[in-house]
Design a protein around this motif. Structure first.
Motif, PDB file in Angstrom:
ATOM      1  N   GLU A   1      45.216  64.295  15.178  1.00  0.00           N
ATOM      2  CA  GLU A   1      44.418  63.285  15.873  1.00  0.00           C
ATOM      3  C   GLU A   1      45.249  62.043  16.197  1.00  0.00           C
ATOM      4  OE1 GLU A   1      40.689  62.207  14.256  1.00  0.00           O
ATOM      5  OE2 GLU A   1      39.806  64.180  14.555  1.00  0.00           O
ATOM      6  N   GLN A   2      46.196  61.714  15.328  1.00  0.00           N
ATOM      7  CA  GLN A   2      47.008  60.516  15.558  1.00  0.00           C
ATOM      8  C   GLN A   2      48.124  60.765  16.554  1.00  0.00           C
ATOM      9  OE1 GLN A   2      48.051  59.989  11.485  1.00  0.00           O
ATOM     10  NE2 GLN A   2      46.288  58.695  10.999  1.00  0.00           N
ATOM     11  N   ARG A   3      48.623  61.994  16.644  1.00  0.00           N
ATOM     12  CA  ARG A   3      49.677  62.355  17.606  1.00  0.00           C
ATOM     13  C   ARG A   3      49.121  63.424  18.536  1.00  0.00           C
ATOM     14  NH1 ARG A   3      55.010  61.285  15.888  1.00  0.00           N
ATOM     15  NH2 ARG A   3      55.040  59.195  14.962  1.00  0.00           N
ATOM     16  N   SER A   4      48.199  63.041  19.359  1.00  0.00           N
ATOM     17  CA  SER A   4      47.478  64.013  20.188  1.00  0.00           C
ATOM     18  C   SER A   4      48.357  64.659  21.239  1.00  0.00           C
ATOM     19  CB  SER A   4      46.285  63.337  20.862  1.00  0.00           C
ATOM     20  OG  SER A   4      46.718  62.231  21.655  1.00  0.00           O
ATOM     21  N   SER A   5      49.544  64.100  21.526  1.00  0.00           N
ATOM     22  CA  SER A   5      50.415  64.666  22.554  1.00  0.00           C
ATOM     23  C   SER A   5      51.464  65.613  21.981  1.00  0.00           C
ATOM     24  CB  SER A   5      51.116  63.541  23.317  1.00  0.00           C
ATOM     25  OG  SER A   5      51.909  62.750  22.442  1.00  0.00           O
ATOM     26  N   ASP A   6      51.489  65.831  20.677  1.00  0.00           N
ATOM     27  CA  ASP A   6      52.470  66.699  20.032  1.00  0.00           C
ATOM     28  C   ASP A   6      51.872  68.099  19.882  1.00  0.00           C
ATOM     29  OD1 ASP A   6      54.149  68.063  18.127  1.00  0.00           O
ATOM     30  OD2 ASP A   6      54.997  66.111  17.581  1.00  0.00           O
ATOM     31  N   ALA A   7      52.379  69.034  20.672  1.00  0.00           N
ATOM     32  CA  ALA A   7      51.809  70.381  20.668  1.00  0.00           C
ATOM     33  C   ALA A   7      52.041  71.094  19.340  1.00  0.00           C
ATOM     34  CB  ALA A   7      52.415  71.194  21.807  1.00  0.00           C
ATOM     35  N   ALA A   8      53.191  70.884  18.704  1.00  0.00           N
ATOM     36  CA  ALA A   8      53.482  71.554  17.434  1.00  0.00           C
ATOM     37  C   ALA A   8      52.518  71.105  16.337  1.00  0.00           C
ATOM     38  CB  ALA A   8      54.921  71.288  17.020  1.00  0.00           C
ATOM     39  N   LEU A   9      52.276  69.795  16.248  1.00  0.00           N
ATOM     40  CA  LEU A   9      51.341  69.291  15.244  1.00  0.00           C
ATOM     41  C   LEU A   9      49.924  69.775  15.541  1.00  0.00           C
ATOM     42  CD1 LEU A   9      52.596  65.603  14.878  1.00  0.00           C
ATOM     43  CD2 LEU A   9      53.095  67.550  13.400  1.00  0.00           C
ATOM     44  N   LEU A  10      49.563  69.816  16.821  1.00  0.00           N
ATOM     45  CA  LEU A  10      48.237  70.315  17.190  1.00  0.00           C
ATOM     46  C   LEU A  10      48.087  71.777  16.807  1.00  0.00           C
ATOM     47  CD1 LEU A  10      45.512  70.002  18.621  1.00  0.00           C
ATOM     48  CD2 LEU A  10      46.670  70.516  20.781  1.00  0.00           C
TER      49      LEU A  10
ATOM     50  N   ASP B   1      32.282  53.247  23.452  1.00  0.00           N
ATOM     51  CA  ASP B   1      31.964  54.637  23.775  1.00  0.00           C
ATOM     52  C   ASP B   1      33.231  55.435  24.075  1.00  0.00           C
ATOM     53  OD1 ASP B   1      29.255  54.339  23.434  1.00  0.00           O
ATOM     54  OD2 ASP B   1      28.838  53.950  25.539  1.00  0.00           O
ATOM     55  N   LEU B   2      34.136  54.853  24.841  1.00  0.00           N
ATOM     56  CA  LEU B   2      35.366  55.549  25.206  1.00  0.00           C
ATOM     57  C   LEU B   2      36.246  55.803  23.991  1.00  0.00           C
ATOM     58  CD1 LEU B   2      36.191  53.607  28.494  1.00  0.00           C
ATOM     59  CD2 LEU B   2      35.340  55.945  28.321  1.00  0.00           C
ATOM     60  N   GLU B   3      36.309  54.836  23.082  1.00  0.00           N
ATOM     61  CA  GLU B   3      37.110  55.025  21.873  1.00  0.00           C
ATOM     62  C   GLU B   3      36.525  56.112  20.994  1.00  0.00           C
ATOM     63  OE1 GLU B   3      37.218  51.156  20.215  1.00  0.00           O
ATOM     64  OE2 GLU B   3      38.731  50.406  21.596  1.00  0.00           O
ATOM     65  N   ARG B   4      35.210  56.218  20.953  1.00  0.00           N
ATOM     66  CA  ARG B   4      34.596  57.298  20.179  1.00  0.00           C
ATOM     67  C   ARG B   4      34.879  58.659  20.823  1.00  0.00           C
ATOM     68  NH1 ARG B   4      30.529  53.395  18.880  1.00  0.00           N
ATOM     69  NH2 ARG B   4      29.492  53.703  20.894  1.00  0.00           N
ATOM     70  N   GLU B   5      34.955  58.690  22.154  1.00  0.00           N
ATOM     71  CA  GLU B   5      35.245  59.944  22.845  1.00  0.00           C
ATOM     72  C   GLU B   5      36.652  60.417  22.515  1.00  0.00           C
ATOM     73  OE1 GLU B   5      35.337  61.561  27.460  1.00  0.00           O
ATOM     74  OE2 GLU B   5      34.247  59.732  26.945  1.00  0.00           O
ATOM     75  N   GLY B   6      37.633  59.525  22.601  1.00  0.00           N
ATOM     76  CA  GLY B   6      38.976  59.809  22.114  1.00  0.00           C
ATOM     77  C   GLY B   6      39.841  60.716  22.954  1.00  0.00           C
ATOM     78  N   THR B   7      39.421  61.134  24.159  1.00  0.00           N
ATOM     79  CA  THR B   7      40.236  62.007  24.995  1.00  0.00           C
ATOM     80  C   THR B   7      41.259  61.184  25.777  1.00  0.00           C
ATOM     81  OG1 THR B   7      38.674  61.872  26.837  1.00  0.00           O
ATOM     82  CG2 THR B   7      38.317  63.619  25.214  1.00  0.00           C
ATOM     83  N   ASP B   8      42.226  61.884  26.405  1.00  0.00           N
ATOM     84  CA  ASP B   8      43.234  61.184  27.195  1.00  0.00           C
ATOM     85  C   ASP B   8      42.605  60.487  28.394  1.00  0.00           C
ATOM     86  OD1 ASP B   8      45.137  61.977  25.461  1.00  0.00           O
ATOM     87  OD2 ASP B   8      46.069  63.487  26.740  1.00  0.00           O
ATOM     88  N   ALA B   9      41.615  61.139  29.036  1.00  0.00           N
ATOM     89  CA  ALA B   9      40.935  60.517  30.169  1.00  0.00           C
ATOM     90  C   ALA B   9      40.186  59.264  29.733  1.00  0.00           C
ATOM     91  CB  ALA B   9      39.979  61.513  30.817  1.00  0.00           C
ATOM     92  N   ALA B  10      39.542  59.341  28.558  1.00  0.00           N
ATOM     93  CA  ALA B  10      38.836  58.170  28.044  1.00  0.00           C
ATOM     94  C   ALA B  10      39.802  57.048  27.712  1.00  0.00           C
ATOM     95  CB  ALA B  10      38.026  58.559  26.806  1.00  0.00           C
TER      96      ALA B  10
ATOM     97  N   GLY C   1      36.259  51.941   5.081  1.00  0.00           N
ATOM     98  CA  GLY C   1      36.308  52.761   6.282  1.00  0.00           C
ATOM     99  C   GLY C   1      37.694  53.037   6.819  1.00  0.00           C
ATOM    100  N   ALA C   2      38.756  52.788   6.045  1.00  0.00           N
ATOM    101  CA  ALA C   2      40.123  53.022   6.511  1.00  0.00           C
ATOM    102  C   ALA C   2      40.472  54.488   6.304  1.00  0.00           C
ATOM    103  CB  ALA C   2      41.106  52.121   5.774  1.00  0.00           C
ATOM    104  N   ALA C   3      40.049  55.350   7.220  1.00  0.00           N
ATOM    105  CA  ALA C   3      40.254  56.794   7.088  1.00  0.00           C
ATOM    106  C   ALA C   3      41.706  57.150   7.393  1.00  0.00           C
ATOM    107  CB  ALA C   3      39.321  57.538   8.034  1.00  0.00           C
ATOM    108  N   THR C   4      42.349  57.875   6.477  1.00  0.00           N
ATOM    109  CA  THR C   4      43.733  58.307   6.677  1.00  0.00           C
ATOM    110  C   THR C   4      43.903  59.814   6.508  1.00  0.00           C
ATOM    111  OG1 THR C   4      44.158  57.732   4.347  1.00  0.00           O
ATOM    112  CG2 THR C   4      44.774  56.112   6.010  1.00  0.00           C
ATOM    113  N   VAL C   5      42.856  60.530   6.120  1.00  0.00           N
ATOM    114  CA  VAL C   5      42.899  61.977   5.926  1.00  0.00           C
ATOM    115  C   VAL C   5      41.687  62.580   6.629  1.00  0.00           C
ATOM    116  CG1 VAL C   5      42.965  63.859   4.239  1.00  0.00           C
ATOM    117  CG2 VAL C   5      44.017  61.665   3.692  1.00  0.00           C
ATOM    118  N   GLY C   6      41.849  63.815   7.120  1.00  0.00           N
ATOM    119  CA  GLY C   6      40.753  64.457   7.822  1.00  0.00           C
ATOM    120  C   GLY C   6      40.536  63.813   9.186  1.00  0.00           C
TER     121      GLY C   6
END
Length: 797
Positions: A628-637, A307-316, A146-151
């Protein structure tokens, strides 16, 4: 609440701070499902680098056992997946049995775990293989860590992505967590999205036991599509959604209670073998402040955190950090915020502010239990303790759930404050503080003005050390020997780059031959064969000298000693690429990402090379992981959203942009509205452009002064690589921005084709351009060398 899904996601806003916590353990008796025949089964074995060793051996053995134990009427397909998949039994599938088990053993034995891990992509590929099994019941069995590193790499996005795939191609999924270092959160999300179950294959569990558990779950002996309705007065339920419950398994439900006592029915619904199932459990709950129940608030916090970790948003994420620090429950977002002892708090200088109760596991919990009201036909005979909704905890077993933990007012039921106070019962001791000297400035003290210093008498030339003629020369008129004032011009030093190109056919400068360096490196390695530095130095010298076959054993030895060393894996990839084994080199580069999860540079390198190789969809999966790993980087997003809209499911792009913080989303949308970056534009003062005749796919490469092999496959260098026509059979171009000074070797490597090819490479390096003809009739040819030197020059500011 009458709507479990709504209540499960509700916030605790309807409950005061002293509302008690409730823990329910549901252990239903399930009827035996009807026998199904003619199923289509796909077994996915994770072959990423993190599975290397015993984990892959155990997963392979389980796959072989399942291939022999499945029903003879089933059709079996086996997939070995990292980023891409190798398939055994594609199309119509194989008939399970001893012969198929032997084929599966041979198929998996020839594969060495390599590459990164695309969990969602592997499941989607398996569903694609089962698409043609119209009318048959489909099953996917995933065996991995389960060590997902792609997608998709976040549990919540994995669950939603698999759910979308299952909605298009109906199937049920069984996820088997192989090894003690597996990621149960990811695999549980995988199973939840696939409406199946997650089974741990931990050390100590026998192969036979595990095989029968997987077969039972895959044949439908589990409660799927689970929902729970709680009595009036219970709410703020966690988890938000229950996973499937295998036969003999349990499900845990945590909630808050707005009354001192609550009675009613817990209604459990779902499907067993595709048929509806319902069971009712009458319960009577009463709040308690017993010491044995003090762990219940932390259990609630742990379920809510999941539940919050599955949600994954900044507020969560913000809520998860607050909840983790309050209840001392670790999460993906906290490390030193949750410490294990007062000594650790003192060591890191942190204040302890927690609401967690003090629980040792030695106290008996106060609990209630209830038998199901519905009689289950065909259920297996089980002990009387099973088949009931219970909230219990045996002395010394902290992993079991209790019915209630404090929260009611003191004197009647006890309150949350009392539970929280039990963890902070020790009085806080104030450490004695030493008096600090006062360094604040006081009022100014009047002082007498200093007397002016006497002007020193001018020194005579003789006093300054001059004698004889010097004295007579300086004793002339004052204006004659006084130096005129100079006008200073500010200057700065710049370094100018100069390039040289040497064909391999000409006599080379001595330092390019590397004879002395090779001899010294070989002697140092012979004296210290187990030293990493000595091995690395010799490998670099051999690779720069073009002695690839001598460098190859060193790279393999390095990787054997350190299987997850990123530098060792990169060295192996360089050797494979120099031999022309490009596909295998790309897999090994994927292993670098699996060895260093979250390494943005490695992921960007792989995303870029997949685009240049003509596989933009696969490259986009690396970009999605980065975003997903750098959610605050607008260029990567922006990069991930753009490619997802073009090559992947549109839901992926929508989910990425909607889950970002408002500021990041706004910046990314501005970038998306702008021009698209050009991947084909060559940049830098180092450029190689090759043209040739003959049907062959040739790759340009530079070996830089550090021994890194620079090609369109990328390199661990600070320079920025650009390429054009990477897979053409007629031409290719390679450029490098920010190339460091030093000596470079220029190579051409054959990746496909066998006929001899001839052509010309135009080399432009730091202002020097030269054309180098070549003929290649083997796997590789060294066409020349280049040098970048730096020359200082002073220029006015």
């Amino acid at each position: 609440s009458d709507a479990p899904s709504a209540a499960a996601g509700a916030s605790p806003s309807g409950f005061d701070a002293g509302a008690p916590y409730v823990a329910l353990a549901l252990h239903p008796k399930l009827p035996r499902p009807e026998h199904e025949s003619g199923r289509a089964v796909a077994i996915v074995v994770d072959t990423s680098r993190s599975m290397l060793g015993s984990s892959y051996d155990r997963a392979s053995a389980l796959a072989v056992r399942l291939a022999g134990e499945l029903d003879e009427s089933d059709r079996l397909t086996v997939l070995a997946c990292g980023v891409d998949c190798e398939v055994l039994g594609a199309g119509s599938g194989l008939a399970p049995g001893p012969a198929t088990a032997a084929r599966v053993r041979t198929f998996l034995a020839r594969i060495t775990p390599e590459d990164a891990s695309d969990v969602v992509g592997s499941v989607e590929r398996a569903l694609g293989e089962l698409r043609g099994a119209a009318g048959a019941t489909r099953r996917v069995i995933y065996l991995g860590d389960g060590a997902a590193t792609v997608g998709q790499v976040k549990p919540g996005s994995i669950e939603r992505a698999v759910g979308r795939g299952i909605s298009r191609i109906p199937a049920a999924l069984v996820a088997v967590a192989v090894g003690s270092e597996s990621d149960p959160a990811t695999l549980d999300a995988l199973a939840r999205g696939g409406d199946g179950v997650m089974l741990p294959y931990s050390p100590g569990r026998s192969l036979s036991e595990m095989a029968y558990a997987v077969l039972g779950a895959s044949y439908g002996n589990a409660l799927a599509s689970v929902s729970v309705t709680l009595p009036e007065g219970l709410g703020a339920v966690a988890p938000a959604r229950l996973s499937s419950i295998p036969a003999g398994g349990e499900a845990y439900v945590l909630a808050r209670m707005n009354n001192a006592e609550t009675t009613g029915d817990v209604v459990l619904r779902g499907r067993v073998g595709g048929k509806p199932f319902e069971q009712r459990y009458p319960i009577a709950l009463k709040a308690s402040t017993a010491s044995g129940n003090a762990f219940v608030p932390r259990l609630y916090a742990a379920a809510r955190l999941a539940d919050l970790e599955r949600e994954g948003t900044d507020a969560a994420k913000a809520e998860a950090i607050a909840l983790s620090t309050r209840f001392s429950v670790a999460s993906r977002y906290t490390s030193l915020l949750v410490l294990e002892s007062p000594a650790m708090f003192r060591a890191f200088g942190l204040e302890k502010a927690t609401s967690a109760g003090s629980f040792t596991g030695d106290e008996a919990a106060e609990s209630t239990s209830a038998e199901g009201t519905e009689q289950v036909d065909g259920a297996d005979d089980e002990p009387a303790a099973e088949g009931r909704a219970a909230a219990r905890n045996k002395p010394g077993e902290s992993s079991r759930f209790s019915s209630l933990g404090g929260g009611a007012p003191a004197g009647a039921l006890g309150g949350l404050a009392e539970t929280a106070q039990s963890t902070d019962a020790e009085p806080k001791k104030k450490s004695a503080q030493k008096a600090e000297p006062n360094f604040a400035p006081g009022p100014p003290v009047p002082t007498a003005a200093p007397a002016p210093a006497a002007k020193p008498a001018p020194l005579s030339p003789r006093a300054m050390g001059n004698t004889g003629a010097d004295v007579l020369e300086l004793e002339g008129p004052r204006d004659e020997w006084r130096e005129r004032p100079r006008r200073m011009i500010p200057m700065r030093r710049i370094w100018e780059r100069a390039g040289e190109v040497f064909p391999a056919s000409e006599k080379l400068p001595k330092n390019l031959a590397l004879d002395d360096s090779k001899a010294r490196a070989q002697a140092e390695y012979d004296d210290n064969p187990n030293r990493r530095d000595a091995l690395k130095k010799l490998f670099v010298v051999l690779l720069r000298a073009g002695l690839v076959e001598q460098a190859a054993p060193l790279a393999e030895h390095w990787a054997e000693k350190e299987p997850l060393d990123a530098e060792a894996l990169t060295a192996r990839a360089d050797v494979l690429a120099a031999r022309g084994e490009r596909a295998q080199a790309i897999r090994v580069l994927g292993s670098v990402l699996d060895a260093k999860p979250g390494d943005i540079a490695s992921a960007k390198r792989l995303a870029r090379l997949e685009r240049w190789a003509g596989r933009p969809g696969l490259g986009c999966r690396f970009s999605v992981a980065i975003a997903e790993q750098r959610s605050s980087d607008a260029a990567l997003l922006a990069d991930a959203v753009r490619c997802a809209r073009e090559t992947l499911d549109g839901a992926v792009a929508s989910e990425l942009i909607e889950s970002a913080a408002p500021a990041t989303r706004t910046a990314a949308e501005k970038l998306l509205a702008g021009p698209r970056p050009d991947d084909q534009e060559l940049r830098g003062d180092v450029r190689l452009e090759a043209h040739w005749q003959g049907d062959a796919d040739l790759d340009l490469a530079l070996v830089d002064p550090d021994g890194h092999r620079v090609s369109w496959l990328g390199a661990p260098t600070r320079g920025i690589i650009s390429a054009r026509n990477a897979t053409s059979q007629r031409e290719e171009a390679l450029a490098l921005t920010g190339a460091k000074a030093g000596d470079y070797a220029l190579e051409l490597v054959r990746s496909s084709g066998t006929a001899p090819s001839s052509g010309e490479v135009t080399v432009s390096i730091a202002g020097t351009t030269r054309r180098l003809p070549f003929t290649i009739d083997g796997p590789r040819v060294r066409i020349g060398y280049a040098r970048i030197s730096l020359h200082p020059r002073l220029v006015p500011l």
